[in-house]
Design a protein around this motif. Structure first.
Motif, PDB file in Angstrom:
ATOM      1  N   VAL A 269      21.959  -8.142  80.301  1.00 20.21           N
ATOM      2  CA  VAL A 269      20.930  -7.678  79.493  1.00 20.21           C
ATOM      3  C   VAL A 269      20.388  -8.732  78.362  1.00 20.21           C
ATOM      4  O   VAL A 269      21.062  -9.365  77.614  1.00 20.21           O
ATOM      5  CB  VAL A 269      21.385  -6.456  78.657  1.00 20.21           C
ATOM      6  CG1 VAL A 269      20.570  -5.920  77.827  1.00 20.21           C
ATOM      7  CG2 VAL A 269      21.825  -5.153  79.683  1.00 20.21           C
ATOM      8  N   THR A 270      18.935  -8.844  78.347  1.00 21.02           N
ATOM      9  CA  THR A 270      18.315  -9.810  77.170  1.00 21.02           C
ATOM     10  C   THR A 270      17.609  -9.024  76.416  1.00 21.02           C
ATOM     11  O   THR A 270      16.819  -8.176  76.723  1.00 21.02           O
ATOM     12  CB  THR A 270      17.714 -10.986  78.061  1.00 21.02           C
ATOM     13  OG1 THR A 270      16.573 -10.300  78.663  1.00 21.02           O
ATOM     14  CG2 THR A 270      18.611 -11.744  78.797  1.00 21.02           C
ATOM     15  N   VAL A 271      17.667  -9.611  74.960  1.00 21.10           N
ATOM     16  CA  VAL A 271      16.727  -8.823  73.968  1.00 21.10           C
ATOM     17  C   VAL A 271      15.755  -9.925  73.709  1.00 21.10           C
ATOM     18  O   VAL A 271      15.811 -11.060  73.936  1.00 21.10           O
ATOM     19  CB  VAL A 271      17.517  -8.651  72.874  1.00 21.10           C
ATOM     20  CG1 VAL A 271      18.648  -7.535  73.291  1.00 21.10           C
ATOM     21  CG2 VAL A 271      18.262  -9.557  72.324  1.00 21.10           C
ATOM     22  N   GLY A 272      14.589  -9.270  72.754  1.00 22.30           N
ATOM     23  CA  GLY A 272      13.785 -10.254  72.486  1.00 22.30           C
ATOM     24  C   GLY A 272      12.402 -10.113  73.233  1.00 22.30           C
ATOM     25  O   GLY A 272      11.632 -10.821  72.817  1.00 22.30           O
ATOM     26  N   HIS A 273      12.325  -9.468  74.076  1.00 21.35           N
ATOM     27  CA  HIS A 273      11.038  -9.052  74.762  1.00 21.35           C
ATOM     28  C   HIS A 273      10.178  -8.449  73.801  1.00 21.35           C
ATOM     29  O   HIS A 273      10.335  -7.602  73.101  1.00 21.35           O
ATOM     30  CB  HIS A 273      11.477  -8.234  75.865  1.00 21.35           C
ATOM     31  CG  HIS A 273      10.483  -7.939  76.849  1.00 21.35           C
ATOM     32  ND1 HIS A 273       9.371  -7.055  76.903  1.00 21.35           N
ATOM     33  CD2 HIS A 273      10.169  -8.857  78.037  1.00 21.35           C
ATOM     34  CE1 HIS A 273       8.559  -7.686  77.948  1.00 21.35           C
ATOM     35  NE2 HIS A 273       8.926  -8.366  78.739  1.00 21.35           N
ATOM     36  N   PRO A 274       8.932  -9.256  73.978  1.00 20.56           N
ATOM     37  CA  PRO A 274       7.904  -8.383  73.003  1.00 20.56           C
ATOM     38  C   PRO A 274       7.482  -7.102  73.174  1.00 20.56           C
ATOM     39  O   PRO A 274       7.591  -6.508  74.484  1.00 20.56           O
ATOM     40  CB  PRO A 274       6.711  -9.388  73.337  1.00 20.56           C
ATOM     41  CG  PRO A 274       6.805 -10.078  74.572  1.00 20.56           C
ATOM     42  CD  PRO A 274       8.173 -10.011  74.867  1.00 20.56           C
ATOM     43  N   GLY A 275       6.990  -6.327  72.311  1.00 20.88           N
ATOM     44  CA  GLY A 275       6.700  -5.132  72.491  1.00 20.88           C
ATOM     45  C   GLY A 275       5.416  -5.140  73.202  1.00 20.88           C
ATOM     46  O   GLY A 275       4.765  -6.009  73.518  1.00 20.88           O
ATOM     47  N   CYS A 276       4.761  -3.755  73.387  1.00 21.17           N
ATOM     48  CA  CYS A 276       3.536  -3.549  74.147  1.00 21.17           C
ATOM     49  C   CYS A 276       2.244  -3.767  73.217  1.00 21.17           C
ATOM     50  O   CYS A 276       2.217  -3.075  72.166  1.00 21.17           O
ATOM     51  CB  CYS A 276       3.331  -2.216  74.978  1.00 21.17           C
ATOM     52  SG  CYS A 276       1.987  -1.943  75.611  1.00 21.17           S
TER      53      CYS A 276
ATOM     54  N   GLY B   5      -1.698   0.795  76.538  1.00 22.93           N
ATOM     55  CA  GLY B   5      -0.396   1.130  77.204  1.00 22.93           C
ATOM     56  C   GLY B   5       0.085  -0.067  78.191  1.00 22.93           C
ATOM     57  O   GLY B   5      -0.691  -0.932  78.719  1.00 22.93           O
ATOM     58  N   CYS B   6       1.076  -0.233  78.538  1.00 25.36           N
ATOM     59  CA  CYS B   6       1.845  -1.136  79.242  1.00 25.36           C
ATOM     60  C   CYS B   6       2.726  -0.605  80.377  1.00 25.36           C
ATOM     61  O   CYS B   6       3.342   0.470  80.384  1.00 25.36           O
ATOM     62  CB  CYS B   6       2.719  -2.260  78.521  1.00 25.36           C
ATOM     63  SG  CYS B   6       2.030  -3.038  77.387  1.00 25.36           S
ATOM     64  N   ASP B   7       2.745  -1.194  81.498  1.00 23.21           N
ATOM     65  CA  ASP B   7       3.604  -0.743  82.623  1.00 23.21           C
ATOM     66  C   ASP B   7       4.979  -1.056  82.442  1.00 23.21           C
ATOM     67  O   ASP B   7       5.649  -1.900  81.823  1.00 23.21           O
ATOM     68  CB  ASP B   7       3.177  -1.574  83.711  1.00 23.21           C
ATOM     69  CG  ASP B   7       4.079  -1.277  85.087  1.00 23.21           C
ATOM     70  OD1 ASP B   7       4.225   0.009  85.473  1.00 23.21           O
ATOM     71  OD2 ASP B   7       4.796  -2.209  85.615  1.00 23.21           O
TER      72      ASP B   7
END
Length: 485
Positions: free
Chosen positions: A203-210, A215-217
């Motif tokens: 599990v990795t964190v820091g992924h940007p929000g939508c 909206g985003c897939d």
């Protein structure tokens, strides 16, 4: 003016468009009676046993009496302030005769099981139990979601997947929120991190929000088979069950598909639907999930040729889908009336009753698809014949048939004509009648002598030429050129 409940509902939806909070349900808490094989927390007369070869991280919130405890080879207790264990001298009068209580194995609990997650628009809704409905793929944390493990809790989860990593926006463990990739990586390397997270994927964190207003897939379609492998589907009780994109099971209800332009805003539209419809009493039991999905495009409804991004609205009412269909019609009516102001370019719906927003259009599309398919097949046949004719494509030769063994030749039989010619016997068995001799037949040498005396003279009635013998008509005049009556 909006009522207080309406305001709270609109505020709670602000974060729902770009990110949701997904909370992990199972835990490995000592006080959770579902974690024990007898369904009860051990007491002073019981023997506590943990699987010897299993790794486990157990959160202990308070103090517990035990008779005996068998610990695992690799495990830990996370003790809350003031928590611990002690041994009762003698018998605990409130415990009974005493049993051996074994802690359940949590090794097979998987991250990609949609039944093990709860979604909410914010942390307050998580605490109050205001959970949101989602299709199975979106029940699992998406790349732009915040993952929450309960503050006073521990767990063990298998993060194996078809990818090497599972990206999320943030992870909260034991009350601490990790948003930095390096910081959370250090936690995964700690003793508690290794006992709580295991599996082939990290599990990795820091992924940007939508950041897309439309909206985003979610991004979990790559693990669709793994997700659906842990889902048990019930048999739907409706005329024409529906299968939403990202879902594992057929459902009774309705699906609204929204086609949008660049000005469409998913957050605002979700607020509009809740404010206009879901707060109405007749739609109180409705479950509604709204998200962007990539819907496959199919030629004639069979041949896939790509996908397009649409807004999918899944509506369930827990029954046969009548209320869901009514809401779907209301949503489509609103979209057609105000779509130009909302950035909506088109809408359609399907209901489990068999109804749709444009049944005649669907039939026409089917006819057009069939005609188009026939034209394609005809064109392929013409091109194939042309290429074969030009020698570009060669037809495969047929395999030769094995030769039959030759039969022995039979003796030839004489024909009937030859039998007649070589035999003096007639057809009726009697002697063959040869007739009389013709002095002129088959005696060419006699013809000149017979005709010799008549060669001269104008009135010769018989003439001999190289081509044959003919008689002269004394009435006919060779010098006449016209016929006279």
């Amino acid at each position: 003016m909006l009522r207080t409940l309406d305001v709270l509902l609109l505020v709670s939806l602000v974060g729902a468009a770009n990110a949701l909070y997904k909370q992990w349900i199972p835990d490995t808490n000592y006080e959770n009676q579902t974690n024990w094989d007898h369904g009860a927390v051990p007491c002073g007369n019981d023997i506590v046993k943990f699987p010897a070869l299993r790794k486990v991280s157990v959160f202990v919130e308070t103090t517990h009496a035990v008779q005996e405890m068998i610990l695992p080879v690799d495990g830990e207790f996370i003790l809350n302030s003031g928590a611990g264990f002690y041994v009762v001298s003698g018998q605990d009068p409130d415990c009974g005769a005493g049993v051996t209580a074994q802690f359940k194995d949590s090794e097979s609990v998987e991250w990609f099981n949609p039944a093990l997650w709860q979604a909410a628009a914010n942390l307050d809704d998580l605490q109050r139990g205001n959970f949101l409905f989602s299709v199975h793929e979106e029940s699992i944390p998406c790349g732009y979601d915040d993952v929450v493990f309960k503050a006073r809790s521990s767990f063990r989860v298998d993060t194996s997947s078809s990818e090497s990593s599972i990206p999320v926006k943030s992870v909260s463990v034991l009350g601490k929120k990790f948003e930095s990739s390096s910081e959370f990586s250090d936690y995964l390397g700690s003793r508690s991190g290794r006992l709580q997270f295991h599996g082939s994927s990290a599990v990795t964190v820091g992924h940007p929000g939508c950041e897309d207003p439309s909206g985003c897939d979610c991004g979990n379609s790559v693990n669709h088979q793994r997700i659906c492998g842990s889902v048990t589907c019930a048999s739907p009780n409706c005329r024409k069950p529906l299968l939403p994109e990202g879902h594992c099971c057929d459902v009774c209800g309705a699906i609204v598909t929204i086609h949008y332009a660049t000005t469409f805003n998913l957050q605002s539209y979700r607020q509009r639907i809740h404010h206009l419809f879901l707060i109405q009493p007749q739609y109180k039991s409705i479950q509604l999930g709204m998200s962007k999905v990539f819907k496959p495009q199919r030629l004639m409804g069979i041949i896939p040729f790509g996908s397009s991004a649409v807004i999918q609205v899944v509506i369930l009412d827990g029954e046969e889908g009548k209320q869901a269909e009514r809401l779907a019609r209301d949503i489509c009516k609103d979209a057609r009336t105000h779509g130009s102001n909302l950035g909506i370019t088109g809408d359609e719906f399907q209901a489990s009753s068999g109804s749709s927003s444009d049944q005649s259009g669907a039939k026409a599309a089917t006819v057009v698809g069939v005609v188009f398919g026939v034209l394609i097949m005809t064109a392929l046949i013409v091109v194939t014949v042309f290429l074969v004719h030009k020698g570009v494509v060669r037809m495969p030769s047929m395999p030769s048939m094995p030769s039959m063994p030759s039969l022995p030749s039979l003796p030839s039989l004489p024909s009937l004509r030859s039998l007649k010619r070589n035999s003096g016997v007639g057809e009726l068995g009697g002697p063959l009648d040869h007739g009389f001799d013709n002095p002129m037949f088959d005696q060419p040498n006699m013809l000149p002598d017979v005709l010799g005396s008549n060669r001269t003279g104008a009135n010769s009635s018989i003439s001999l030429t190289q081509t044959g013998v003919y008689f002269v008509n004394p009435v006919y005049d060779d010098n006449e050129t016209e016929f006279s009556a």
